[in-house]
Design a protein around this motif. Sequence first.
Motif, PDB file in Angstrom:
ATOM      1  N   ASP A  56       0.727  -1.212  -0.673  1.00  0.00           N
ATOM      2  CA  ASP A  56      -0.273  -0.053  -0.365  1.00  0.00           C
ATOM      3  C   ASP A  56       0.549   1.657   0.159  1.00  0.00           C
ATOM      4  O   ASP A  56       2.104   1.514  -0.089  1.00  0.00           O
ATOM      5  CB  ASP A  56      -0.886   0.205   1.034  1.00  0.00           C
ATOM      6  CG  ASP A  56      -1.760   1.520   1.312  1.00  0.00           C
ATOM      7  OD1 ASP A  56      -1.812   1.571   0.043  1.00  0.00           O
ATOM      8  OD2 ASP A  56      -2.594   1.086   2.078  1.00  0.00           O
ATOM      9  N   TRP A  57       0.716   2.120  -0.123  1.00  0.00           N
ATOM     10  CA  TRP A  57       0.995   3.518  -0.505  1.00  0.00           C
ATOM     11  C   TRP A  57       0.911   4.259   0.538  1.00  0.00           C
ATOM     12  O   TRP A  57       1.913   4.340   1.244  1.00  0.00           O
ATOM     13  CB  TRP A  57       0.809   4.248  -1.697  1.00  0.00           C
ATOM     14  CG  TRP A  57       1.755   6.028  -1.529  1.00  0.00           C
ATOM     15  CD1 TRP A  57       1.705   6.801  -0.660  1.00  0.00           C
ATOM     16  CD2 TRP A  57       2.054   6.279  -2.915  1.00  0.00           C
ATOM     17  NE1 TRP A  57       2.541   7.874  -1.082  1.00  0.00           N
ATOM     18  CE2 TRP A  57       2.947   7.564  -1.956  1.00  0.00           C
ATOM     19  CE3 TRP A  57       2.435   5.477  -3.865  1.00  0.00           C
ATOM     20  CZ2 TRP A  57       3.441   8.650  -3.130  1.00  0.00           C
ATOM     21  CZ3 TRP A  57       3.796   6.144  -4.922  1.00  0.00           C
ATOM     22  CH2 TRP A  57       4.401   8.057  -4.793  1.00  0.00           C
ATOM     23  N   GLU A  58      -0.292   5.326   1.255  1.00  0.00           N
ATOM     24  CA  GLU A  58      -0.801   5.525   2.331  1.00  0.00           C
ATOM     25  C   GLU A  58      -0.547   4.677   4.029  1.00  0.00           C
ATOM     26  O   GLU A  58      -2.267   4.289   3.633  1.00  0.00           O
ATOM     27  CB  GLU A  58      -1.838   6.416   1.947  1.00  0.00           C
ATOM     28  CG  GLU A  58      -1.799   7.368   1.200  1.00  0.00           C
ATOM     29  CD  GLU A  58      -2.797   8.080   0.565  1.00  0.00           C
ATOM     30  OE1 GLU A  58      -4.341   7.819   0.420  1.00  0.00           O
ATOM     31  OE2 GLU A  58      -2.184   9.659   0.635  1.00  0.00           O
ATOM     32  N   MET A  59       0.063   4.946   4.685  1.00  0.00           N
ATOM     33  CA  MET A  59       0.439   4.442   5.587  1.00  0.00           C
ATOM     34  C   MET A  59       0.451   4.448   6.596  1.00  0.00           C
ATOM     35  O   MET A  59       1.553   5.543   6.220  1.00  0.00           O
ATOM     36  CB  MET A  59       0.877   2.944   5.762  1.00  0.00           C
ATOM     37  CG  MET A  59       0.369   1.907   4.980  1.00  0.00           C
ATOM     38  SD  MET A  59       1.727   0.291   4.708  1.00  0.00           S
ATOM     39  CE  MET A  59       2.898   0.793   4.118  1.00  0.00           C
ATOM     40  N   PRO A  60      -0.062   4.927   7.887  1.00  0.00           N
ATOM     41  CA  PRO A  60       0.698   5.614   9.200  1.00  0.00           C
ATOM     42  C   PRO A  60       2.128   5.398   9.336  1.00  0.00           C
ATOM     43  O   PRO A  60       2.425   3.844   9.679  1.00  0.00           O
ATOM     44  CB  PRO A  60       0.087   5.195  10.792  1.00  0.00           C
ATOM     45  CG  PRO A  60      -0.994   5.285   9.715  1.00  0.00           C
ATOM     46  CD  PRO A  60      -0.836   3.993   8.313  1.00  0.00           C
ATOM     47  N   GLY A  61       3.018   6.777   9.934  1.00  0.00           N
ATOM     48  CA  GLY A  61       4.252   5.934   9.979  1.00  0.00           C
ATOM     49  C   GLY A  61       4.784   6.093   8.420  1.00  0.00           C
ATOM     50  O   GLY A  61       5.411   6.863   8.349  1.00  0.00           O
ATOM     51  N   LEU A  62       5.457   5.273   8.773  1.00  0.00           N
ATOM     52  CA  LEU A  62       6.346   4.866   7.055  1.00  0.00           C
ATOM     53  C   LEU A  62       5.521   4.356   5.953  1.00  0.00           C
ATOM     54  O   LEU A  62       5.653   3.200   5.841  1.00  0.00           O
ATOM     55  CB  LEU A  62       7.206   3.794   7.278  1.00  0.00           C
ATOM     56  CG  LEU A  62       8.728   2.863   6.019  1.00  0.00           C
ATOM     57  CD1 LEU A  62       9.511   4.510   6.900  1.00  0.00           C
ATOM     58  CD2 LEU A  62       8.962   1.751   6.584  1.00  0.00           C
ATOM     59  N   SER A  63       5.850   5.091   4.868  1.00  0.00           N
ATOM     60  CA  SER A  63       4.906   4.942   3.765  1.00  0.00           C
ATOM     61  C   SER A  63       5.072   4.095   2.647  1.00  0.00           C
ATOM     62  O   SER A  63       6.048   3.011   2.886  1.00  0.00           O
ATOM     63  CB  SER A  63       4.523   6.392   3.238  1.00  0.00           C
ATOM     64  OG  SER A  63       5.764   6.878   1.947  1.00  0.00           O
ATOM     65  N   GLY A  64       4.412   3.616   1.626  1.00  0.00           N
ATOM     66  CA  GLY A  64       4.585   2.532   0.438  1.00  0.00           C
ATOM     67  C   GLY A  64       5.736   2.709  -0.105  1.00  0.00           C
ATOM     68  O   GLY A  64       6.528   1.995  -0.803  1.00  0.00           O
ATOM     69  N   LEU A  65       6.254   4.516  -0.816  1.00  0.00           N
ATOM     70  CA  LEU A  65       7.163   4.998  -0.841  1.00  0.00           C
ATOM     71  C   LEU A  65       8.368   4.497   0.100  1.00  0.00           C
ATOM     72  O   LEU A  65       9.563   4.428  -0.921  1.00  0.00           O
ATOM     73  CB  LEU A  65       6.391   6.252  -1.314  1.00  0.00           C
ATOM     74  CG  LEU A  65       8.037   6.986  -1.986  1.00  0.00           C
ATOM     75  CD1 LEU A  65       8.106   6.711  -3.485  1.00  0.00           C
ATOM     76  CD2 LEU A  65       7.168   8.105  -2.227  1.00  0.00           C
TER      77      LEU A  65
END
Length: 259
Positions: A56-65
């Motif tokens: 996934d891209w948008e996650m709390p903390g460390l993003s997918g990018l």
Amino acid sequence: MTGLKVLIVDDARFIRDLVSKIVSSGFPNSEVKAAEDGEAGRKMMMQHQFDIILCDWEMPGLSGLEVLQWARQQPNYQKVPFLMVTSRGERDYVLQAVQSGVNDYIGKPFEPSHLIDKIKTWLAKGGETSSVARRRAAEMLAAEQKTQKPAPKKPKGLAQLRLGGGVHRCAVKDLTLQQVRVAVKREDVIPAMLEATVVDIEQADGSTVQLNGFVRAVEAHEPKVDTAFLNVDVLFVDNDPEKMALLSRYIERMNKSTG
């Protein structure tokens, strides 16, 4: 495909379960592991060698990018297919991912057959990304810098929001002794106004400050109907001096680290 090892990284439990089920059905002899956020995914990649990453891209903390960028810096993951499973499709997002070495996008919602076909395609191709494509994406991003919005601010910390529908990880956006504003992924939950909740604010040493409260306000993170995140304001109702002392020290450290 015998022995296929797949990693799924997504902070939405039902997406993790759905993708795991689709992959296991399409590749019956595969080994599928799932991580609840970017940091957990990074740790799993350090402990195991996977054949393909679905993130996934948008996650709390460390993003997918950020997971992608880290992966491409590791010798054993430079050529492993990395697919973004995300609702994000804006031009600058795509260019950032291409520049960082993503192999493909799978937009949410998706058909199971489409996901299986993508996995088969990239397992056959391999995950080595084109240096020409990455350089071109970087040039296009640089040309658009003047019109791009400022990068979103880093979260001030991580927490868990315990509601009637379950426990949901979230990013702390603002925090005082009276209330907290957190960003919650819309796929997980839409909290109800005045709903009682417990907020577990994570400490640097791994412990948590548990605070009772109720939902004071809910708003869209972005001014559009398909916003991926919700901002949730929780007003605390605790009067415990020990909790307030812990929270005060946490706020002080947080302000120093983000100031």
